[in-house]
Scaffold this motif. Structure first.
Motif, PDB file in Angstrom:
ATOM      1  N   ARG A 166      17.340  19.528  10.659  1.00  0.00           N
ATOM      2  CA  ARG A 166      17.171  18.200  11.249  1.00  0.00           C
ATOM      3  C   ARG A 166      15.764  17.679  10.984  1.00  0.00           C
ATOM      4  O   ARG A 166      15.573  16.512  10.652  1.00  0.00           O
ATOM      5  CB  ARG A 166      17.436  18.252  12.760  1.00  0.00           C
ATOM      6  CG  ARG A 166      17.274  16.909  13.466  1.00  0.00           C
ATOM      7  CD  ARG A 166      17.638  17.018  14.935  1.00  0.00           C
ATOM      8  NE  ARG A 166      16.677  17.815  15.684  1.00  0.00           N
ATOM      9  CZ  ARG A 166      15.574  17.321  16.245  1.00  0.00           C
ATOM     10  NH1 ARG A 166      15.265  16.049  16.099  1.00  0.00           N
ATOM     11  NH2 ARG A 166      14.769  18.110  16.944  1.00  0.00           N
ATOM     12  N   LEU A 167      14.782  18.543  11.120  1.00  0.00           N
ATOM     13  CA  LEU A 167      13.386  18.156  11.014  1.00  0.00           C
ATOM     14  C   LEU A 167      12.856  18.372   9.603  1.00  0.00           C
ATOM     15  O   LEU A 167      13.372  19.202   8.839  1.00  0.00           O
ATOM     16  CB  LEU A 167      12.547  18.974  11.996  1.00  0.00           C
ATOM     17  CG  LEU A 167      12.887  18.777  13.471  1.00  0.00           C
ATOM     18  CD1 LEU A 167      12.227  19.855  14.316  1.00  0.00           C
ATOM     19  CD2 LEU A 167      12.471  17.389  13.945  1.00  0.00           C
ATOM     20  N   THR A 168      11.827  17.618   9.281  1.00  0.00           N
ATOM     21  CA  THR A 168      11.090  17.811   8.035  1.00  0.00           C
ATOM     22  C   THR A 168       9.885  18.699   8.327  1.00  0.00           C
ATOM     23  O   THR A 168       9.263  18.579   9.384  1.00  0.00           O
ATOM     24  CB  THR A 168      10.640  16.455   7.473  1.00  0.00           C
ATOM     25  OG1 THR A 168      11.805  15.713   7.069  1.00  0.00           O
ATOM     26  CG2 THR A 168       9.705  16.620   6.283  1.00  0.00           C
ATOM     27  N   TYR A 169       9.565  19.587   7.385  1.00  0.00           N
ATOM     28  CA  TYR A 169       8.473  20.539   7.588  1.00  0.00           C
ATOM     29  C   TYR A 169       7.366  20.282   6.563  1.00  0.00           C
ATOM     30  O   TYR A 169       7.621  20.233   5.354  1.00  0.00           O
ATOM     31  CB  TYR A 169       8.993  21.973   7.489  1.00  0.00           C
ATOM     32  CG  TYR A 169       9.901  22.306   8.643  1.00  0.00           C
ATOM     33  CD1 TYR A 169       9.399  22.860   9.813  1.00  0.00           C
ATOM     34  CD2 TYR A 169      11.266  21.985   8.592  1.00  0.00           C
ATOM     35  CE1 TYR A 169      10.224  23.126  10.892  1.00  0.00           C
ATOM     36  CE2 TYR A 169      12.092  22.235   9.676  1.00  0.00           C
ATOM     37  CZ  TYR A 169      11.567  22.799  10.820  1.00  0.00           C
ATOM     38  OH  TYR A 169      12.387  23.038  11.899  1.00  0.00           O
ATOM     39  N   ARG A 170       6.160  20.127   7.073  1.00  0.00           N
ATOM     40  CA  ARG A 170       4.961  19.939   6.255  1.00  0.00           C
ATOM     41  C   ARG A 170       4.165  21.242   6.333  1.00  0.00           C
ATOM     42  O   ARG A 170       3.627  21.587   7.396  1.00  0.00           O
ATOM     43  CB  ARG A 170       4.147  18.760   6.780  1.00  0.00           C
ATOM     44  CG  ARG A 170       2.887  18.447   5.982  1.00  0.00           C
ATOM     45  CD  ARG A 170       2.128  17.289   6.623  1.00  0.00           C
ATOM     46  NE  ARG A 170       2.867  16.052   6.562  1.00  0.00           N
ATOM     47  CZ  ARG A 170       2.766  15.137   5.605  1.00  0.00           C
ATOM     48  NH1 ARG A 170       1.911  15.352   4.611  1.00  0.00           N
ATOM     49  NH2 ARG A 170       3.483  14.041   5.639  1.00  0.00           N
ATOM     50  N   ILE A 171       4.099  21.958   5.226  1.00  0.00           N
ATOM     51  CA  ILE A 171       3.458  23.276   5.213  1.00  0.00           C
ATOM     52  C   ILE A 171       2.219  23.206   4.333  1.00  0.00           C
ATOM     53  O   ILE A 171       2.292  22.718   3.181  1.00  0.00           O
ATOM     54  CB  ILE A 171       4.425  24.349   4.671  1.00  0.00           C
ATOM     55  CG1 ILE A 171       5.712  24.395   5.513  1.00  0.00           C
ATOM     56  CG2 ILE A 171       3.759  25.722   4.675  1.00  0.00           C
ATOM     57  CD1 ILE A 171       6.888  23.704   4.870  1.00  0.00           C
ATOM     58  N   VAL A 172       1.079  23.664   4.859  1.00  0.00           N
ATOM     59  CA  VAL A 172      -0.158  23.612   4.086  1.00  0.00           C
ATOM     60  C   VAL A 172      -0.856  24.960   4.107  1.00  0.00           C
ATOM     61  O   VAL A 172      -0.932  25.636   5.135  1.00  0.00           O
ATOM     62  CB  VAL A 172      -1.111  22.504   4.588  1.00  0.00           C
ATOM     63  CG1 VAL A 172      -0.523  21.138   4.310  1.00  0.00           C
ATOM     64  CG2 VAL A 172      -1.430  22.653   6.061  1.00  0.00           C
ATOM     65  N   PHE A 173      -1.351  25.349   2.939  1.00  0.00           N
ATOM     66  CA  PHE A 173      -2.181  26.545   2.749  1.00  0.00           C
ATOM     67  C   PHE A 173      -3.559  26.023   2.336  1.00  0.00           C
ATOM     68  O   PHE A 173      -3.719  25.527   1.217  1.00  0.00           O
ATOM     69  CB  PHE A 173      -1.603  27.441   1.657  1.00  0.00           C
ATOM     70  CG  PHE A 173      -0.237  27.990   1.958  1.00  0.00           C
ATOM     71  CD1 PHE A 173      -0.085  29.273   2.482  1.00  0.00           C
ATOM     72  CD2 PHE A 173       0.914  27.248   1.707  1.00  0.00           C
ATOM     73  CE1 PHE A 173       1.177  29.795   2.746  1.00  0.00           C
ATOM     74  CE2 PHE A 173       2.173  27.763   1.965  1.00  0.00           C
ATOM     75  CZ  PHE A 173       2.310  29.037   2.494  1.00  0.00           C
ATOM     76  N   ILE A 174      -4.536  26.137   3.239  1.00  0.00           N
ATOM     77  CA  ILE A 174      -5.797  25.437   3.050  1.00  0.00           C
ATOM     78  C   ILE A 174      -6.990  26.350   3.368  1.00  0.00           C
ATOM     79  O   ILE A 174      -6.847  27.301   4.124  1.00  0.00           O
ATOM     80  CB  ILE A 174      -5.873  24.200   3.971  1.00  0.00           C
ATOM     81  CG1 ILE A 174      -5.588  24.599   5.420  1.00  0.00           C
ATOM     82  CG2 ILE A 174      -4.940  23.096   3.504  1.00  0.00           C
ATOM     83  CD1 ILE A 174      -5.687  23.484   6.423  1.00  0.00           C
ATOM     84  N   PRO A 175      -8.157  26.043   2.811  1.00  0.00           N
ATOM     85  CA  PRO A 175      -9.360  26.700   3.321  1.00  0.00           C
ATOM     86  C   PRO A 175      -9.658  26.191   4.724  1.00  0.00           C
ATOM     87  O   PRO A 175      -9.492  25.000   5.010  1.00  0.00           O
ATOM     88  CB  PRO A 175     -10.449  26.297   2.327  1.00  0.00           C
ATOM     89  CG  PRO A 175      -9.933  25.068   1.663  1.00  0.00           C
ATOM     90  CD  PRO A 175      -8.439  25.176   1.666  1.00  0.00           C
ATOM     91  N   GLU A 176     -10.071  27.098   5.596  1.00  0.00           N
ATOM     92  CA  GLU A 176     -10.257  26.747   7.001  1.00  0.00           C
ATOM     93  C   GLU A 176     -11.336  25.677   7.158  1.00  0.00           C
ATOM     94  O   GLU A 176     -12.295  25.615   6.412  1.00  0.00           O
ATOM     95  CB  GLU A 176     -10.627  27.996   7.792  1.00  0.00           C
ATOM     96  CG  GLU A 176     -10.450  27.865   9.291  1.00  0.00           C
ATOM     97  CD  GLU A 176     -10.656  29.189  10.013  1.00  0.00           C
ATOM     98  OE1 GLU A 176     -10.191  29.327  11.149  1.00  0.00           O
ATOM     99  OE2 GLU A 176     -11.295  30.087   9.425  1.00  0.00           O
ATOM    100  N   THR A 177     -11.190  24.829   8.140  1.00  0.00           N
ATOM    101  CA  THR A 177     -12.092  23.753   8.537  1.00  0.00           C
ATOM    102  C   THR A 177     -12.177  22.661   7.471  1.00  0.00           C
ATOM    103  O   THR A 177     -11.597  21.583   7.649  1.00  0.00           O
ATOM    104  CB  THR A 177     -13.496  24.271   8.897  1.00  0.00           C
ATOM    105  OG1 THR A 177     -13.377  25.252   9.930  1.00  0.00           O
ATOM    106  CG2 THR A 177     -14.383  23.134   9.408  1.00  0.00           C
ATOM    107  N   ILE A 178     -12.878  22.883   6.377  1.00  0.00           N
ATOM    108  CA  ILE A 178     -13.030  21.833   5.385  1.00  0.00           C
ATOM    109  C   ILE A 178     -11.670  21.473   4.783  1.00  0.00           C
ATOM    110  O   ILE A 178     -11.412  20.309   4.459  1.00  0.00           O
ATOM    111  CB  ILE A 178     -14.045  22.240   4.279  1.00  0.00           C
ATOM    112  CG1 ILE A 178     -14.314  21.086   3.319  1.00  0.00           C
ATOM    113  CG2 ILE A 178     -13.587  23.475   3.540  1.00  0.00           C
ATOM    114  CD1 ILE A 178     -14.951  19.866   3.944  1.00  0.00           C
ATOM    115  N   GLY A 179     -10.772  22.455   4.674  1.00  0.00           N
ATOM    116  CA  GLY A 179      -9.443  22.169   4.133  1.00  0.00           C
ATOM    117  C   GLY A 179      -8.617  21.281   5.040  1.00  0.00           C
ATOM    118  O   GLY A 179      -7.966  20.339   4.582  1.00  0.00           O
ATOM    119  N   SER A 180      -8.635  21.566   6.345  1.00  0.00           N
ATOM    120  CA  SER A 180      -7.871  20.718   7.270  1.00  0.00           C
ATOM    121  C   SER A 180      -8.479  19.323   7.354  1.00  0.00           C
ATOM    122  O   SER A 180      -7.761  18.326   7.458  1.00  0.00           O
ATOM    123  CB  SER A 180      -7.794  21.365   8.655  1.00  0.00           C
ATOM    124  OG  SER A 180      -9.074  21.693   9.142  1.00  0.00           O
TER     125      SER A 180
END
Length: 440
Positions: free
Chosen positions: A221-235
């Motif tokens: 039902r829902l859409t999923y947004r998945i991110v693999f990022i460097p902490e802090t600066i990535g977000s």
């Protein structure tokens, strides 16, 4: 609107996936990751083999992300300290924690007293190598056990760091799993620490397994947004590019970190509190595990800081086993592959998948009859009334009793004193018999 079908992971499946996740972590462990650089790209390339739809993004050094700027890219090929005899007494090749993160290049001879100013150790944990970084101020340094430091005699030494610190890019991975609704759930994990297992790799491998499970569902039902990022600066970078859409669509989000040990479970709530993510995670933990620790937003320390910042205000919580900063191996060489276990990883996968199942089935359900429906004629109630005959359907009756369309799934489950994960199948059955409707 109906409740989508779900595919809970069985105990045998969890055990199998737990072993897989630990194997993935073992493959990723030797890679030297940081905020930027080839280690991040290598990590994402490995994850991309498991998640073929993962998209890799590069953001140029110097790019503005709100109040922050993407730093220069850092890469290292070699780093060591050698004594006056040319013997290497410390070598990055032996453990990538030996080099302070983001160390600038250097090739210098110096006395012990001057070298000591560039060394970092833990007197209270003398056998462990600390994890130390200097992302935003140029310097160089080496990390070692305190026993190694104390054993180094006075004399001349040579310190060599063959690194590059220059304009390049920050790399992150993104995957969107579409559902029938544009309402989104955010799953965020980080890929910026070198060889540490719980603080670094448990998050990406559990997230990867979670995405593979989501992709296997017959419908979402829902859409999923998945991110693999460097902490802090990535977000911060990611939010600066996607905030408007995320504020419009995000119904819940989870920062997935420190999810590999077997010691405990914990959750760090959102800044606003009582969001759907807060309520779902707390409810699932209440019913899925024996005990867990609740941390307030005052004890934040990961990317929930950015997702919940004033003006961003996304409904995001952090779900963990032992919270970062609370276990003795944190940010040291003792955070190795023996600290995370297949069972620990699988337990986190079970909890997080249940959170997503509850979100998938969320709605405001209302009974369609006036007065109690007659369950017997629908083969939902025992036709022979006897002592104890109603026990089997007590949960169903309690859910019916509170289904007035004013509560979401967690609210209904808590009013009826039924775990939401168990309520899903009951609600679905009642919908199939025309006794429940979803008011949205």
């Amino acid at each position: 609107m109906t409740t989508p079908t779900s595919k809970p992971l069985s105990d045998s499946e969890l055990a199998c996936v737990g072993e897989e996740m630990h194997a993935w972590a073992s493959d990723l462990f030797p890679i030297c990751r940081s905020l930027t650089g080839e280690g991040v790209r290598q990590t994402l390339a490995c994850l991309g083999k498991l998640l073929p739809d993962l998209t890799i993004h590069e953001v140029t050094s110097g790019t503005q992300a709100f109040d922050w700027t993407v730093p220069d890219e850092w890469n290292v090929s070699e780093a060591y300290i050698e004594n006056s005899n040319g013997e290497r007494v410390l070598d990055f090749a032996d453990h990538n924690l030996h080099l302070m993160g983001y160390s600038e290049p250097v090739d210098i001879e110096l006395d012990w007293e001057d070298l000591d100013k560039h060394l970092y150790s833990l007197p209270d944990q003398p056998d462990l190598i600390p994890y130390t970084t200097s992302y935003y101020k140029r310097r160089w340094g080496f990390c070692l056990t305190h026993r190694q430091r104390e054993a180094m005699p006075a004399g001349r030494y040579r310190a060599v760091v063959r690194s590059t610190l220059q304009a390049g890019s920050l790399t992150y991975g993104e995957l969107i799993l579409p559902g029938t609704s544009t309402d989104e759930v955010l799953l965020s994990t980080y890929i910026c620490h070198p060889s540490m297992a719980n603080n670094e790799l448990s998050g990406p491998v559990v997230t990867t397994a979670l995405v593979r499970w989501l992709a296997s569902l017959p419908e979402r039902r829902l859409t999923y947004r998945i991110v693999f990022i460097p902490e802090t600066i990535g977000s911060l970078v990611y939010l600066s590019r996607n905030l408007a859409t995320m504020k419009e669509r995000t119904v819940a989000g989870f920062v997935i970190t420190c999810v590999g040990d077997e010691r405990s479970y914990s959750m760090l709530g959102s800044r606003l509190g009582a969001t759907k993510a807060d309520r779902v995670a707390a409810h699932v933990l209440d019913h899925a595990v024996e005990k867990w620790m609740a941390y307030s937003f005052h004890e934040r320390g990961s990317d929930e800081r950015q997702y919940c910042a004033p003006g961003v205000d996304l409904p995001v919580v952090s779900v963990m086993r032992s919270k970062y900063g609370t276990y003795p191996e944190y940010h040291t060489s003792a955070d190795d592959l023996s600290l995370i276990t297949p069972a620990g990883l699988a337990g986190s996968l079970r909890v997080l998948s249940q959170c997503l199942q509850v979100l998938e089935a969320d709605g405001r359900y209302r009974v369609t009859t006036l007065g109690e429906p007659q369950l017997g004629k629908r083969a939902l109630y025992p036709t022979l009334s006897a002592k104890g005959s109603a026990d089997a359907v007590r949960d169903m009756m309690n859910l019916i009793a509170y289904a007035d369309g004013t509560r979401d799934l967690v609210g209904l489950a808590e009013a009826a004193k039924v775990p939401a994960i168990d309520a899903i199948a009951i609600v679905r059955k009642l919908i199939e018999h025309g006794l429940f409707e979803n008011m949205g």
